[in-house]
Design an enzyme around this catalytic site. Structure first.
Site: not given
Ligand code: CMC
Length: 399
Positions: A279, A336
């Protein structure tokens, strides 16, 4: 040959102290306004709507009361709540034209695409659609949050070739939704879990879909455009559709015994992300996940079968996430991850989970539209230009 624009020529992109270009990719930690709607403390697993903790609301409130709180900023008196709930009940029916539209929409499309179309069309039929006064937006909000469960339930039944079940004004918002889905009064424990899920999904500060709604409203466009845009943003798997993707992921894993192999094959190699984990704001456990998780555990015990298998897979996978991703990188399971198992126990098909989320979240989107537009300024960020200018235009025959 053109020429590159130097950072100094784009002074708005420079940090005033260091003089370096600052790019806020993903708008991380950028505050676009002041707000009194929602506060997330992502370091201590806390979430508040209008100052009330999510735990208190999930324990003591109802969706109707929470909607009132989010929209008006205070808890209602009994009389105010009765009037407000009555208003919501009166708004549940959808126009005949929308039912006809639902019958025409291809049955194999994503429910969020159906919802986007139906909400847009509902807007076409609303004579007050351009009224952006406070009263006008509140009226449209009540209209929409009351009708969205009806749209979802009707769509579900139409695509399954079943007769639609009209809303029952004797039932509360959550009971009525399950009643319209299944055609019978739901078990009390399931109706309460649905009510709590609507509370948990009602609002969540300036996330991607709320931001989309506010960007659209900030141009002084109309309310329905803002909500339709927000539905489009929520539909992505990184946002609201994660609750559908989490269930697909549990299906792919198949059994609790396979979690270890799946985790090594896909997560440790970086080939996939855990859906329902991570998140932008929570760097500890999502407080909503805790509440959904408890319902999922209870329903796994109560109903057994596939609900139990989903729970066991999720429970095992969560252990891996908490140990290997949360402890080291602050990537913890989120709401989720767990909500789908709760909806599954209610007999709701998996592909509808994001639409149910949208039906609840419409109140949050609306509150942000109201708050932002009250002291409006068009949202207009910048980009750092990294290309060339003054390139020579060469006629097509000479290229
Ligand atoms: N599983 C594995 N690795 C992850 C995940 C995950 N679910 N989420 C983030 N990471 C890693 C990502 O690969 C990256 O690694 P690196 O620095 O080595 O490249 C690092 O963590 C930072 O990721 P990011 O995409 O820059 O983080 P963000 O803050 O931009 O994204 C997120 C947040 C929610 C999009 C992301 O955590 C994600 O894709 N989660 C899976 C989808 C999910 O569950 N979404 C629902 C969010 S909660 C409800 C809502 O708000 O809708």
């Amino acid at each position: 040959m053109g020429r590159k624009i130097s950072p100094e020529e784009q002074s708005w992109c420079l940090d005033k102290v260091t003089g370096k270009v600052v790019i806020s990719k993903g708008l991380e930690n950028i505050c676009i306004d002041k707000s009194t709607i929602c506060y997330i403390d992502g370091f201590h697993s806390k979430l508040y709507y209008r100052g009330y903790s999510i735990e208190d609301l999930a324990k003591n409130s109802t969706y109707e009361e929470t909607v009132y709180l989010i929209l008006y900023g205070k808890l209602p008196t009994r009389r105010e709540l009765n009037d407000f709930s009555g208003w919501m009940r009166e708004e549940r029916d959808i126009p005949r034209e929308v039912i006809e539209l639902l019958a025409k929409i291809p049955r194999d499309i994503e429910p969020m695409e159906m919802l986007r179309t139906a909400v847009s069309y509902l807007g076409n039929l609303d004579p007050g659609r351009h009224d952006m006064s406070l009263e006008g937006v509140i009226r449209k909000t009540i209209r929409l949050i009351s009708k969205m469960p009806t749209i979802i339930a009707y769509w579900y039944r139409i695509r399954d070739g079943k007769e639609i079940v009209c809303p029952d004004p004797r039932l509360n918002h959550a009971e009525n939704f399950l009643y319209m889905m299944h055609g019978g009064k739901p078990e009390q424990i399931l109706a309460r879990a649905m009510d709590v899920s609507f509370i948990l999904y009602a609002e969540h500060e300036m996330n991607a879909s709320a931001f989309t709604a506010v960007v659209i409203a900030s141009t002084l466009s109309d309310y329905y455009s803002a909500i339709v845009g927000a539905i489009g943003a929520l539909r992505g798997p990184l946002h609201g559709y994660a609750n559908v993707e989490a269930m697909k992921q549990f299906d792919e894993i198949g059994s609790p015994e396979n979690v270890d192999k799946w985790y090594r094959e896909y997560i440790l190699t970086g080939r996939k992300r855990v859906m329902g984990a991570g998140h932008r704001v929570y760097k500890t456990y999502d407080p909503r996940a805790k509440i959904f998780r408890e319902y999922a555990r209870e329903f796994a015990e109560r109903y057994g079968g596939k609900v139990k298998t989903y729970y066991q897979i999720a429970d095992r996978l969560e252990e891996y996430v908490m140990k290997q991703l949360c402890e080291t990188r602050n990537i913890c399971t989120n709401c989720d991850f767990w909500s789908g198992i709760v909806y599954y126990a209610m007999g709701i098909p998996v592909d509808l989970y994001c639409a149910v989320f949208a039906a609840a979240r419409t109140v949050g989107w609306s509150a942000h539209v109201i708050e932002y537009v009250t002291e409006n300024r068009i949202l207009r960020p910048r980009l750092y230009y990294d290309g060339e200018i003054d390139r020579e235009y060469i006629p097509i025959e000479n290229r």
